[in-house]
Design an enzyme around this catalytic site. Structure first.
Site, short mmCIF file in Angstrom:
data_model
loop_
_atom_site.label_atom_id
_atom_site.label_comp_id
_atom_site.label_asym_id
_atom_site.label_seq_id
_atom_site.Cartn_x
_atom_site.Cartn_y
_atom_site.Cartn_z
N ASP A 1 36.31 39.70 39.08
CA ASP A 1 36.62 39.24 37.74
C ASP A 1 35.49 39.71 36.83
O ASP A 1 34.44 40.17 37.28
CB ASP A 1 36.79 37.70 37.71
CG ASP A 1 37.60 37.25 36.50
OD1 ASP A 1 38.15 36.14 36.54
OD2 ASP A 1 37.68 38.02 35.53
C1 GLC Z 1 38.84 37.10 32.41
C2 GLC Z 1 39.70 36.29 33.34
C3 GLC Z 1 40.64 37.12 34.19
C4 GLC Z 1 41.07 38.36 33.42
C5 GLC Z 1 39.84 39.21 33.22
C6 GLC Z 1 40.16 40.48 32.41
O1 GLC Z 1 37.56 36.56 32.34
O2 GLC Z 1 39.04 35.38 34.22
O3 GLC Z 1 41.76 36.28 34.54
O4 GLC Z 1 42.06 39.07 34.14
O5 GLC Z 1 38.77 38.52 32.59
O6 GLC Z 1 40.54 40.13 31.11
#
Ligand code: GLC
Length: 755
Positions: free
Chosen positions: A280
């Site tokens: 993430d």
């Molecule tokens: C965010 C979220 C994740 C998302 C990623 C890209 O912090 O936790 O669910 O897909 O970043 O946007």
């Protein structure tokens, strides 16, 4: 993971039209050959680049793409922008390896569907799959080939803002929805130009965060991890999901982004997952504040060796993998295996053959009439009728209505959080939907109060409300003054029925949006109290990302609807139900607590040694019952159903056999309706305490007045099993309860034996 190898020859002989399609997708062997051929030509910097995802398409970023130091971009939207970035990789870089372009298509791309917590409550897997297919078609028209969805985190704590992004509290429903979404996104061949690679997230147990505080610690037993939080991910893997995303949280002391047990021992060794794992956002770097890495180099080493193949946003892999390998701290074979996984998915997604988006599709594939129809139908099936005393609903079209409340005309909030590339202007608000149904001089509108965003929300750039009345709703009597309760009281006094729209701004839910209370934010209760005082029938429609504290409502408000956030067709779907064009069929995908004090509350709890009872010396509270206000699986329709005649095919089921159980369901009302018939079981005696009920099946049945049908279910005995205290999966012999029911608290009951 190749698709072709799963089809028996007979399939290919009789699936003539698809043979061409099958030939378009290379065999596993051909893919492996190409992977190794490319890998053999890559420098360590280029390998680290393939394992790196950057945000955006700035000139600096595109220069790194040109140098082969980035293999994926997130957040690049629009076919032209996507192709411009892709061209740098495919034409300018040395090895010409295409990028994967990713984006959060969580509940729709431009046609925004109901939020996942809402659509899970439709229990309509086919429609959910269809919605994701629409989302994939729209996303690919804009150059996106990878969605960071489905979010499959089980949630039992509505203080957590992200509970809105998942399918609720139940692992069976969550697993079914996960598989349906993967199929909708990827289709049978994710190389098809209108399909995307899916990404099951956030691996794993992110929803068990302590205190419901986002990004917080998770500490649960391995048994609970395996019985509650892993199943939806396993379902996504079994459905062929191309990627997973590791979570922010620490899990039993080891951050999920460096957790070898979950990322390698379970995901790879047990489940044989063939795709790749992306971290993430910044969660590799965050291993430093987690306290398991002293610096970014160590963080990169920990994450990659644990099983995270691609690093999102922080750049640690690109920067440190080369030196880690050169210094001997990191084996190049581990890097190679991660690169193989990424290249394999890129090849299976057809990116080498079709790296570019078709520039013409955005004009034809976005926000079509058909996609709006899918959105409207899913919204109709997702809203939940919680109360309807005196059959206040549906409303006759001869009535006059007062449309009141801060969410009645807030376009932005209809979309909910994580609205993809959705535009507030596309949304139909409840006020607009109602006006589209009634003669406009029968509608009196007043906002009543504003909902002030939370200070932290403002800091986070929370989407401010975007009312349609700002553009002037046609001819509706509305005050030009700022929202005030007196205007609302006046409007209500003039009308036959009050339609009150309250809840949370969309920006109060989703990521980084945990709340310590379930109160209606701002002065909404003052508005409610003033409207209650004028003794008019009130229909309260709640728009929120979590169950709110409405324990006061059932006694004081005859009709209550929970909509969550229903997307761009919200206003039309709500009007369809309010005026009876459609009968509500949605159910709760999570238990609705009376108060924040009873969190966590969920239906599939253990019985305990002193099950809940009015008697003091039992589990519960002195000051309130521990029963939820509304149970998991609950929802009313405009008719009524009667369950009878539970029949179990064989009262004795062998531990490797199949339970076959059915019951009759009759529509005993005077309107057609759709019932979500649910199957629950309970293992009475096992080596470990078992939940008082576990959902093991469901079916939507539409019945005309007086009609009855048989709801029949088959469940493999193995699926009735559980982990013993040694974490061995067993199917205990003994007596089991079974219910076929309208929700997790009711139903016709029987028992059977497993031997
Ligand atoms: C965010 C979220 C994740 C998302 C990623 C890209 O912090 O936790 O669910 O897909 O970043 O946007």
């Amino acid at each position: 993971m190749g698709r072709l190898s799963r089809f028996p020859l007979c399939f290919l002989l009789f699936a003539a039209p698809s043979i061409a399609l099958a030939q378009q997708q290379p065999s596993d062997e051909q893919i492996e050959h190409r992977v190794n051929e490319i890998l053999g030509r890559m420098s360590i910097d280029e390998k680290a680049g393939q394992l790196t995802q950057a945000a955006g398409n700035s000139p600096e970023t595109l220069e790194k793409v040109r140098q082969g130091k980035i293999g994926s971009l997130l957040g690049v939207l629009g076919a032209k922008n996507a192709n411009d970035a892709q061209r740098v990789a495919v034409e300018d870089s040395r090895l010409k390896i295409p990028l994967i372009l990713g984006f959060d298509v969580i509940h729709g791309f431009r046609t925004v569907f109901p939020v996942p917590l809402a659509s899970a409550g439709s229990f309509d897997l086919k429609l959910i799959e269809q919605a994701e297919q629409v989302a994939a078609k729209e996303a690919t028209s804009a150059g996106v080939k990878w969605t960071f969805a489905p979010m499959v985190d089980i949630g039992r704590d509505p203080r957590w803002g992200r509970i809105v992004e998942g399918a609720g509290e139940d692992p069976y429903l969550g697993s079914q929805v996960a598989a349906a979404k993967v199929k909708g996104f990827q289709g049978r061949n994710m190389a098809d130009p209108d399909r995307v690679i899916a990404c099951a997230k956030h691996y794993v147990a992110y929803g068990a965060t302590e205190g419901g505080r986002d990004y917080n610690t998770v500490d649960i037993s391995e048994k609970l991890l395996r019985e509650m939080y892993l199943p939806p991910f396993r379902a996504a893997v079994d459905a062929g999901v191309g990627t997973l995303m590791s979570a922010f949280n620490d899990l039993n002391g080891v951050p999920a982004t460096a957790n070898r047990h979950t990322l390698t021992e379970i995901l790879r060794d047990e489940w044989k997952f063939q795709g790749f794992v992306v971290s993430d956002y910044d969660s590799v770097h965050e291993l430093i504040p987690h306290g398991i890495a002293g610096d970014d180099s160590e963080a990169a080493l920990e994450a990659l060796t644990a099983g995270v193949d691609m690093d999102m946003a922080d750049g640690d892999y690109a920067k440190y993998i080369p030196q880690l390998v050169q210094s001997g701290r990191l084996q190049s074979s581990i890097v190679d295996e991660a690169v193989r996984r990424v290249l394999r998915v890129k090849l299976q997604a057809g990116l080498f053959e079709h790296p570019y988006a078709d520039l013409g599709r955005e004009k034809t594939d976005l926000l079509t009439r058909e996609s709006r129809q899918v959105a409207r139908k899913l919204a109709q099936e997702s809203l939940v009728l919680l109360e309807n005393k005196g059959q206040v609903l549906p409303i006759g079209k001869d009535k006059t209505v007062a449309v009141i409340g801060p969410l009645a005309d807030d376009k932005a909030s209809q979309l909910g959080p994580w609205a993809g590339n959705g535009q507030a202007k596309d949304a139909v608000t409840p006020l607009e939907g109602i006006i589209g149904r009634l003669n406009k001089d029968r509608v009196f509108y007043a906002k009543g109060v504003d909902i002030p965003p939370y200070e932290s929300g403002l800091a986070a750039g929370v989407a401010a409300p975007a009312p349609s009345t700002a553009t002037g709703v046609r001819g509706v009597e509305t005050s030009k003054r700022p929202a005030n309760i007196e205007d609302a009281v006046k409007a209500a006094t003039k009308a036959d029925i009050v339609l009150l729209f309250v809840g949370e701004l969309a920006g109060m839910t989703g990521e980084a949006s945990s709340r310590s209370s379930f109160d209606l934010p701002g002065d909404q209760m003052k508005l409610v109290d003033r409207l209650l005082a004028i003794q008019k029938p009130i229909v309260m429609v709640i728009e929120s990302g979590r169950p709110l504290d409405i324990r006061w409502a059932p006694e004081r408000i005859p009709a209550i609807i929970q909509t969550w956030y229903l997307g761009i067709e919200a206003g039309n779907a709500i009007a369809d139900v309010l005026f009876g064009d459609v009968s509500p069929s949605g159910r709760l995908a999570l238990s609705w607590p009376r108060s924040v004090g009873e969190i966590p509350t969920y239906y599939n709890h253990n019985n305990t040694g002193r099950p809940s009872s009015p008697d003091r010396w039992h589990t519960g509270y002195l000051d309130q019952t521990s029963e939820p206000l509304f149970p998991f699986g609950y929802g009313l329709t405009y008719t009524s159903f009667h369950y009878s005649n539970l029949r179990i095919e064989s009262p004795i089921v062998s531990h490797d056999g199949t339970l076959q159980v059915s019951a009759d369901v009759e529509n005993t009302g005077d309107r057609e309706g759709t019932e979500v018939v649910q199957l629950y079981v309970h293992d009475r005696v096992a080596p470990t305490s078992r939940p008082v009920r576990e959902l093991k099946g469901f079916e939507r049945l539409t019945l005309r007045p007086g009609e009855h049908k048989t709801a029949a279910f088959k469940v493999l005995a193995n699926d009735l099993g559980s982990y013993d205290s040694q974490l061995k999966w067993i199917v205990p012999a003994g007596t089991y309860d079974v219910w076929i029911a309208a929700d997790s608290r009711s139903g016709v009951h029987g028992t059977f034996e497993v031997r």
